[in-house]
Design a protein around this motif. Structure first.
Motif, PDB file in Angstrom:
ATOM      1  N   LYS A  64     -14.006  -8.042  -3.297  1.00 13.58           N
ATOM      2  CA  LYS A  64     -12.755  -8.657  -2.841  1.00 13.58           C
ATOM      3  C   LYS A  64     -13.005 -10.099  -2.425  1.00 13.58           C
ATOM      4  N   ALA A  70       3.494  -1.957  -7.741  1.00 11.92           N
ATOM      5  CA  ALA A  70       2.937  -3.312  -7.832  1.00 11.92           C
ATOM      6  C   ALA A  70       1.453  -3.308  -8.135  1.00 11.92           C
ATOM      7  N   ASN A  71       0.780  -2.211  -7.804  1.00 11.66           N
ATOM      8  CA  ASN A  71      -0.665  -2.139  -8.015  1.00 11.66           C
ATOM      9  C   ASN A  71      -1.063  -1.118  -9.079  1.00 11.66           C
ATOM     10  N   ASN A  72      -0.099  -0.847  -9.983  1.00  5.50           N
ATOM     11  CA  ASN A  72      -0.358   0.004 -11.158  1.00  5.50           C
ATOM     12  C   ASN A  72      -0.843   1.400 -10.792  1.00  5.50           C
ATOM     13  N   GLN A  73      -0.290   1.935  -9.713  1.00  4.82           N
ATOM     14  CA  GLN A  73      -0.625   3.285  -9.294  1.00  4.82           C
ATOM     15  C   GLN A  73       0.510   4.246  -9.649  1.00  4.82           C
ATOM     16  N   ASP A  93      -8.123   0.790  -8.034  1.00  2.00           N
ATOM     17  CA  ASP A  93      -7.013   0.085  -7.410  1.00  2.00           C
ATOM     18  C   ASP A  93      -7.413  -1.376  -7.277  1.00  2.00           C
ATOM     19  N   PRO A  94      -6.600  -2.300  -7.761  1.00  2.00           N
ATOM     20  CA  PRO A  94      -6.983  -3.716  -7.748  1.00  2.00           C
ATOM     21  C   PRO A  94      -7.137  -4.303  -6.352  1.00  2.00           C
ATOM     22  N   ARG A  95      -6.641  -3.603  -5.340  1.00  2.14           N
ATOM     23  CA  ARG A  95      -6.733  -4.134  -3.988  1.00  2.14           C
ATOM     24  C   ARG A  95      -8.129  -3.990  -3.393  1.00  2.14           C
ATOM     25  N   GLN A 101      -1.852   3.387   2.105  1.00  2.00           N
ATOM     26  CA  GLN A 101      -1.524   2.156   1.387  1.00  2.00           C
ATOM     27  C   GLN A 101      -1.930   0.928   2.205  1.00  2.00           C
ATOM     28  N   ARG A 119       4.827  -0.619  -3.438  1.00  2.58           N
ATOM     29  CA  ARG A 119       3.442  -1.096  -3.439  1.00  2.58           C
ATOM     30  C   ARG A 119       2.579  -0.345  -4.447  1.00  2.58           C
ATOM     31  N   ARG A 120       2.853   0.920  -4.653  1.00  2.00           N
ATOM     32  CA  ARG A 120       2.109   1.655  -5.687  1.00  2.00           C
ATOM     33  C   ARG A 120       2.450   1.090  -7.065  1.00  2.00           C
ATOM     34  N   GLU A 138      -4.315  -2.200   1.108  1.00  2.00           N
ATOM     35  CA  GLU A 138      -3.763  -3.559   1.159  1.00  2.00           C
ATOM     36  C   GLU A 138      -4.651  -4.500   1.966  1.00  2.00           C
TER      37      GLU A 138
END
Length: 417
Positions: free
Chosen positions: A293, A333-336, A265-267, A355, A330-331, A359
């Motif tokens: 991060k 937006a974050n390629n989930q 997850d990119p977050r 989530q 949000r999933r 975030e």
């Protein structure tokens, strides 16, 4: 000046017998004290601005410390530090004699609270629009909010012991002032402080259970808003001015990304064992996973945002439909992959909190989530379960930090309590 003269006179008793009358004149006894400032020479606007910026930096310093320690406490990170006092946060059995609790957590946030008050106590010009008052009120409010979120009870400048609810009420008062004065100031800086205060007030109301008030505040936050605490790469003052989370994952190797957060997850970016750029202080079972991060001493930490306001509004709504809409957005937006879990209210709320965890990773918000809705925070090790390191006690039952013994012993309103 008279007090200084009297002090010097007492020092000279016995010597004056051999001094001439001229040497004992009033001129001889006049002493300049370099630590005394003539109020008439002080520009209140300039002094207020300097003190307000100092209070803001005090809060920024405290935020770094609190984000790290709450990361330990809520299992955002594993404690890869050798300090026993830091491991107490990891297995949630913190003694009130814990030195790190007092010096790294309580002292910085207390200083942030008190230094902001020093500005608010000044008589500054244009009090309804003064940017220094907006800044000081906003960061006093946030400092009290963080104290309320992380500590079981608190104290403001040696006040009596305050409950969480009392602290949240106080935070809301100051955040309201920050909002009002910043908005009236009208400059870009003033409006930014105003919106940050608005998010903070929504967070305080949510934490206290005022869902309607939280939702109303969250709705007023403009789209795209984000307020970040800034840090600098100053080799001579990294403990105060630099990003603590970078320092403790790259210089000291004291935090390791906890297992649940090791997702694609990119977050929550991280470096797996074998690709890290630092060695852990301690041998971490399962290997050292270095957070990525925060990538430098000057990396900012997000304080407030429209994104947080959206999460506050979704939670406050109590509507699974509303929460699922945000989860889906949000999933995506974050390629989930799309959420495929149960859709009953409790399950959806847990996914919303999952989530949130991704975030706002290591931004100092997870402990408030854990206290507000522990059933929805399934990523925290349960009471009684083994600590991830051998040789330590099992995980304790604490859900917040105790006041340090030093505060009780030195606060005149708490001595003996």
């Amino acid at each position: 000046m008279k007090k200084i003269q009297r002090a010097v006179t007492r020092t000279l008793v016995g010597t004056t017998l051999v001094l001439s009358a001229a040497a004992c004149s009033d001129e001889f006894l006049k002493v300049t004290n370099p630590n005394v400032i003539d109020a008439a020479t002080v520009d209140p606007t300039s002094a207020g601005n300097t003190l307000a910026l100092s209070a803001q930096q005090n809060f920024a310093t405290a935020l770094g410390w609190l984000s790290m320690y709450s990361g330990y406490f809520t299992n955002e990170v594993n404690v890869s530090d050798t300090f026993p006092t830091r491991n107490e946060f990891g297995f949630r059995t913190i003694s009130d004699l814990n030195g790190s609790l007092n010096s790294d957590v309580w002292a910085p946030i207390s200083l942030a609270v008190a230094s902001a008050k020093s500005v608010l106590d000044l008589t500054l010009p244009n009090p309804t629009t003064n940017i220094s008052l907006a800044r000081a009120a906003t960061f006093r409010g946030y400092a009290i909010l963080m104290m309320a979120s992380d500590f079981c009870t608190g104290s403001l400048s040696s006040s009596p012991e305050l409950t969480t609810a009392q602290l949240l009420d106080s935070a809301s008062v100051w955040l309201t002032k920050g909002y009002d004065v910043g908005k009236a100031n009208g400059t870009a800086d003033g409006i930014a402080l105003s919106n940050a205060a608005l998010v903070g007030r929504a967070r305080a109301k949510l934490q206290k259970g005022d869902n309607a008030g939280a939702a109303a505040d969250a709705a007023l936050v403009p789209a795209g808003f984000e307020y970040n605490m800034r840090y600098t790469d100053d080799a001579n003052s990294r403990t105060r001015l630099s990003n603590r989370l970078y320092q403790f994952s790259f210089d000291r190797g004291a935090i390791s990304v906890a297992p649940w957060y090791r997702q694609t997850d990119p977050r929550v970016p991280f470096r797996a064992p074998g690709s890290t750029t630092a060695n852990p202080q301690d041998q971490v079972p399962g290997g050292f996973f270095q957070q990525a991060k925060f990538t430098g001493y000057a990396s900012s930490i997000r304080l407030a945002s429209k994104l947080e306001a959206d999460y506050i509004a979704a939670e406050a709504s109590g509507s699974a439909t509303t929460q699922l809409a945000l989860i889906s957005a949000r999933r995506t937006a974050n390629n989930q992959a799309a959420y495929a879990g149960a859709t009953d209210a409790a399950s959806v709320k847990t996914e919303l909190f999952n989530q949130r965890a991704l975030e706002f990773y290591l931004e100092g918000k997870r402990l408030a989530d854990f206290r507000r809705s522990p059933a929805s925070v399934t990523t925290v090790t349960a009471t009684g379960q083994p600590y991830f390191k051998p040789g330590y006690a099992n995980t304790g039952s604490q859900t917040c930090y105790p006041l340090p013994r030093a505060e009780r012993d030195n606060n005149p309103n708490m001595v003996g309590k």
